[in-house]
Design an enzyme around this catalytic site. Sequence first.
Site, short mmCIF file in Angstrom:
data_model
loop_
_atom_site.label_atom_id
_atom_site.label_comp_id
_atom_site.label_asym_id
_atom_site.label_seq_id
_atom_site.Cartn_x
_atom_site.Cartn_y
_atom_site.Cartn_z
N THR A 217 -35.84 41.76 -13.12
CA THR A 217 -36.85 40.83 -13.61
C THR A 217 -37.77 41.48 -14.64
OG1 THR A 217 -38.36 41.40 -11.79
CG2 THR A 217 -36.90 39.49 -11.47
N ASN A 219 -41.49 41.67 -15.44
CA ASN A 219 -42.70 41.46 -14.66
C ASN A 219 -43.91 41.36 -15.58
OD1 ASN A 219 -41.12 41.75 -12.35
ND2 ASN A 219 -41.44 43.95 -12.29
N GLU A 265 -42.53 37.18 -12.11
CA GLU A 265 -41.30 37.96 -12.18
C GLU A 265 -40.19 37.03 -12.65
OE1 GLU A 265 -41.26 41.00 -8.65
OE2 GLU A 265 -42.08 39.10 -7.93
#
Length: 332
Positions: A217, A219, A265
Amino acid sequence: MLLPDSDTDFRLLDGGTTIPPELKGAIVVIGNFDGVHAGHRVILQHAMDLAAGAVPVLALTFEPHPRTVFNPSDPVFRLSPKLEKASLLRACGLRGVLNWDFSREFAGLSAQTFVEDILVGHLAASHVVVGYDFHFGKSREGSPAFLFAAGQSAGFGVTVVPQVNLPDGLAVSSSAIRTHLMNADIRSANNELGYHWFVQADVIHGEKRGRELGYPTANMKLSPHCRLALGIYAVSVRRHNGTLHHSVASYGRRPQFDNGAALLETHLFDFSDDLYGETLMVTFHEFLRGEARFDGVDALVAQMDRDSAAARRILQAALPLSPLDARLSFQP
């Protein structure tokens, strides 16, 4: 990111800054314009129509948000912070934005002083466009009727735009849109905005848990005043190079792991490049579900698989809500 560095025709100015000659005598449209929603854009279009390409249109807006100044213990959840708002106003065809510093001292100015010092002295406004509920000056003494009379005396025209309703009769307001986002009603928020709501932030390093689960992900920390409902969303991501990527995102506290501070995320589908330090624009299309804690990592990953499949279906069928939306979130 939405406001290209190469765009020299658009000016982002702070209160008190000398107005460049090309913006003197502009048509000035006044308001907070948080979100630059569908109702705001009707007001802006009135100004653009009056200008007819012959006169620049300049937005006079206020930073920080007046409600935050008067109630600092409860800061406003901003739909579009300063730079995002400027980008939206630019996309609507304006030539500039003047962000006037809002303070209790400024709020104490008389309506007559606001007209004489700012509209006439600083801006030399040729015409002023406001919404039907615009009031200004100490104790909100500056009504639309006051502005009409002041314009006649000072030599500028005034247009007051009536309340704007959606086709179903609902009035459009920034407050209502904030409530929709807080309640995870992304569809209603986007409908009233007339485009898909977005945020922008830099990609930071995280705990790398997503990578370990097969879902790396990007973030991002959002404003501490963001009150978007926690949960999982179908989103799209625009990178600094303009490319668009279908994605799924979690805005939450990670109850499966640390239950910490809220973090956005975002997992970009079919993507493997390094995004650290890059500013991303994340656009929200649909709320999928709330945050939850699962009986182990396997159950969590199985749900993430279902979330990703649902997000892909939603994004493949998504359509722009307006020409502005097409430019912001759909056109590469």
